[in-house]
Design an enzyme around this catalytic site. Structure first.
Site, PDB file in Angstrom:
ATOM      1  N   CYS A   1      57.626  44.479  69.105  1.00  0.00           N
ATOM      2  CA  CYS A   1      58.497  44.375  70.291  1.00  0.00           C
ATOM      3  C   CYS A   1      57.876  44.904  71.577  1.00  0.00           C
ATOM      4  CB  CYS A   1      59.787  45.141  70.022  1.00  0.00           C
ATOM      5  SG  CYS A   1      60.709  44.445  68.668  1.00  0.00           S
TER       6      CYS A   1
HETATM    7  N1  LIG Z   1      61.273  43.767  63.911  1.00  0.00           N
HETATM    8  C1  LIG Z   1      62.041  44.389  64.781  1.00  0.00           C
HETATM    9  O1  LIG Z   1      62.187  45.596  64.713  1.00  0.00           O
HETATM   10  C2  LIG Z   1      62.779  43.640  65.869  1.00  0.00           C
HETATM   11  C3  LIG Z   1      63.714  44.352  66.626  1.00  0.00           C
HETATM   12  C4  LIG Z   1      64.427  43.685  67.597  1.00  0.00           C
HETATM   13  C5  LIG Z   1      64.188  42.344  67.827  1.00  0.00           C
HETATM   14  N2  LIG Z   1      63.268  41.675  67.107  1.00  0.00           N
HETATM   15  C6  LIG Z   1      63.126  40.248  67.387  1.00  0.00           C
HETATM   16  O2  LIG Z   1      63.696  39.497  66.336  1.00  0.00           O
HETATM   17  C7  LIG Z   1      62.972  38.281  66.125  1.00  0.00           C
HETATM   18  C8  LIG Z   1      62.495  38.202  64.700  1.00  0.00           C
HETATM   19  O3  LIG Z   1      61.613  39.278  64.456  1.00  0.00           O
HETATM   20  P1  LIG Z   1      61.294  39.844  63.015  1.00  0.00           P
HETATM   21  O4  LIG Z   1      60.651  41.168  63.222  1.00  0.00           O
HETATM   22  O5  LIG Z   1      62.466  39.737  62.124  1.00  0.00           O
HETATM   23  O6  LIG Z   1      60.181  38.799  62.553  1.00  0.00           O
HETATM   24  P2  LIG Z   1      59.650  38.542  61.059  1.00  0.00           P
HETATM   25  O7  LIG Z   1      58.302  37.942  61.229  1.00  0.00           O
HETATM   26  O8  LIG Z   1      59.831  39.752  60.236  1.00  0.00           O
HETATM   27  O9  LIG Z   1      60.663  37.454  60.507  1.00  0.00           O
HETATM   28  C9  LIG Z   1      60.734  36.162  60.954  1.00  0.00           C
HETATM   29  C10 LIG Z   1      61.065  35.282  59.777  1.00  0.00           C
HETATM   30  O10 LIG Z   1      61.236  33.962  60.266  1.00  0.00           O
HETATM   31  C11 LIG Z   1      60.649  33.069  59.348  1.00  0.00           C
HETATM   32  N3  LIG Z   1      60.375  31.825  60.054  1.00  0.00           N
HETATM   33  C12 LIG Z   1      59.351  31.503  60.864  1.00  0.00           C
HETATM   34  N4  LIG Z   1      59.515  30.246  61.328  1.00  0.00           N
HETATM   35  C13 LIG Z   1      60.658  29.785  60.814  1.00  0.00           C
HETATM   36  C14 LIG Z   1      61.369  28.569  60.925  1.00  0.00           C
HETATM   37  N5  LIG Z   1      60.915  27.567  61.685  1.00  0.00           N
HETATM   38  N6  LIG Z   1      62.521  28.436  60.246  1.00  0.00           N
HETATM   39  C15 LIG Z   1      62.993  29.436  59.478  1.00  0.00           C
HETATM   40  N7  LIG Z   1      62.370  30.609  59.331  1.00  0.00           N
HETATM   41  C16 LIG Z   1      61.222  30.788  59.995  1.00  0.00           C
HETATM   42  C17 LIG Z   1      59.417  33.798  58.845  1.00  0.00           C
HETATM   43  O11 LIG Z   1      58.972  33.292  57.603  1.00  0.00           O
HETATM   44  C18 LIG Z   1      59.967  35.218  58.725  1.00  0.00           C
HETATM   45  O12 LIG Z   1      60.559  35.445  57.464  1.00  0.00           O
HETATM   46  C19 LIG Z   1      61.863  38.317  67.172  1.00  0.00           C
HETATM   47  O13 LIG Z   1      62.291  37.662  68.326  1.00  0.00           O
HETATM   48  C20 LIG Z   1      61.708  39.779  67.475  1.00  0.00           C
HETATM   49  O14 LIG Z   1      61.185  39.988  68.769  1.00  0.00           O
HETATM   50  C21 LIG Z   1      62.575  42.292  66.117  1.00  0.00           C
END
Ligand SMILES: NC(=O)c1ccc[n+]([C@@H]2O[C@H](COP(=O)([O-])OP(=O)(O)OC[C@H]3O[C@@H](n4cnc5c(N)ncnc54)[C@H](O)[C@@H]3O)[C@@H](O)[C@H]2O)c1
Length: 447
Positions: A278
């Site tokens: 992030c």
């Molecule tokens: N990790 C954190 O602490 C956090 C906190 C706040 C916000 N975010 C935001 O949340 C969002 C997701 O982040 P995350 O950390 O969960 O990412 P992540 O990489 O852990 O998870 C994303 C998931 O999406 C899947 N994916 C990718 N393309 C896809 C598609 N076309 N269809 C379906 N699934 C698909 C991936 O396989 C993965 O399992 C981002 O925008 C991130 O900035 C993350």
């Protein structure tokens, strides 16, 4: 009542009765905990992901995310409240769809919204009247209205009347045991009044506190503001660290004392650089969008510059200390990096400054290894392909005694830091690990 109003009322009633079927797209750090929270609140949740490995884990009742205990996942799965699929045609079964896919930067450090737009195209295939679609991924103000809505309206259905769009950012803090998804207040917004009411109702049924704001753009801006705030404050304290270092003042002592002020001050801590999915990335979503308004974002750019320079600063301090205390050149030294993860007690190396440290040390000719109890082997990463396959060295006296210096980059709990200072001639501590634990050793240098 029009047909559309009737559909909205039906969805609201279904949400209130926990009869609405919930779909969650992207079952990662954000999506899986959200899926569990919704299932535990009583909804039937269907998860969607493109990763077959995650499907296999879920089927076996195995959690791959630290914040979700195996037992919780297994129980929700066994009770039939949570299942997962790679079959996106099943999105049509869902009344409420939350999108939790990645929003990274491209090689040119511009927003990569391809995951969000591809996901919208998948939803488009089965979009029907009365569905609520909420974006949770972090993004710039305007994404929900300007990127998602036009794609979904290719269906001929109209956002706000036929289907409902919302934005509700995620505020997960990996490794923080004091909060879980359900206890973190959730910002909610909808595109139009009907959507706003539905988004608030859904999240209100899942988490303890919802905080409604007037538009999806505002909600998108709230999330970026939170992360810009962190990036800028971390940069400030990193800059102060360097200034105070030159003056012979310890930044850690300064922050510890400053934070006793009961108002108007909030502690931030210096470190070897920014990491995680992030803080190093999200501020640049705003920078990029601001260009459209011809508006510079100088604070954000400056914070980025300062934070990015930190790994180099740490390596320079190490080189100086090696020369001064051991009379040894960095290029002829063996250096151990302690902690590869971007923060303590998590197995996550995304954007970790430790990888940059490793790269810089290799560039300067040092012989480098790492130890991290959470990361056995460096996996494939986009930027540091050449580090892939390196393995964590065992934490034994023989191994430790073979290094000239160690850099404590991540202060994981459960590591015997005293032993490191005992066996390695020079320790560079970027986290005040020794200070916080009350371990004093003359060969520990803060950087
Ligand atoms: N990790 C954190 O602490 C956090 C906190 C706040 C916000 N975010 C935001 O949340 C969002 C997701 O982040 P995350 O950390 O969960 O990412 P992540 O990489 O852990 O998870 C994303 C998931 O999406 C899947 N994916 C990718 N393309 C896809 C598609 N076309 N269809 C379906 N699934 C698909 C991936 O396989 C993965 O399992 C981002 O925008 C991130 O900035 C993350």
């Amino acid at each position: 009542m029009s047909v559309q109003q009737e559909k909205a009322a039906q969805l609201l009633a279904a949400i209130e009765a926990k009869q609405a079927r919930v779909g969650i797209i992207g079952l990662g750090y954000v999506g899986l905990p959200l899926a569990m929270t919704a299932a535990r609140a009583g909804f039937t949740v269907l998860g969607f992901d493109i990763d077959p490995g995650k499907m296999a884990d879920i089927e076996a009742g195995r959690s791959y995310i630290d914040a979700v205990p195996h037992a919780v996942l297994a129980a929700e799965h066994a009770a039939g409240r949570f299942s997962a699929t790679t079959d996106f045609a099943r999105l049509g079964e869902c009344d409420v769809i939350a999108i939790c896919v990645p929003t990274p930067l491209t090689r040119h450090r511009e927003p990569d919204l391809s995951y969000v737009s591809n996901t919208c195209r998948q939803i488009l295939g089965t979009l029907r009247q009365g569905q609520l679609i909420v974006l949770e991924s972090t993004t710039y103000p305007g994404t929900t209205e300007e990127v998602m809505k036009p794609i979904l309206e290719e269906s001929g259905l109209v956002g706000g009347t036929d289907f409902y769009l919302g934005y509700s950012p995620e505020r997960e803090d990996p490794g923080n045991r004091d909060f879980e998804t359900s206890t973190i207040p959730k910002i909610v917004a909808g595109d139009g009044e009907a959507a706003a009411a539905l988004v608030a109702a859904f999240y209100g049924a899942v988490v303890k506190t919802v905080v409604p704001v007037s538009s999806t753009r505002t909600a998108e801006a709230v999330k970026l503001t939170e992360n810009v705030f962190r990036a800028v404050n971390i940069a400030l304290v990193n800059e102060l660290k360097i200034v105070y270092e030159k003056m012979g003042i310890d930044i850690w002592e300064v922050v510890a004392a400053a934070k006793t002020k009961p108002f108007g001050y909030m502690p931030f801590y210096p470190g070897p650089g920014l990491g995680g999915h992030c803080i190093p990335i999200d501020p640049f979503y705003l920078t990029w969008k601001s260009r459209e308004y011809d508006q510079p974002t100088r604070f954000i750019e400056l914070a980025g510059e300062i934070n990015t320079a930190m790994p180099r600063h740490v390596v320079d301090r190490l080189a100086e200390a090696l020369d001064r205390s051991l009379g040894k050149a960095l290029s002829r030294s063996r250096v151990l990096i302690l902690g590869l993860a971007y923060k303590k007690n998590v197995p996550d190396i995304r954007e970790s400054p430790s990888l940059k440290l490793m790269e810089l040390l290799i560039e300067r000719g040092a012989d480098v290894a790492y130890h991290d109890p959470f990361i056995e082997e460096v996996p494939r990463t986009r930027e540091y392909g050449h580090l892939k396959g390196r393995r964590s060295v065992p934490f034994t006296a023989e191994e430790l005694a073979g290094f000239d210096a160690a850099i404590v980059a991540t202060d994981h709990d459960g590591v015997d830091y005293a032993k490191i200072a005992e066996l390695v001639p020079l320790v560079i501590d970027t986290r005040n690990t020794y200070g916080f634990r009350g371990i004093t050793a003359e060969n520990v240098v803060k950087a």
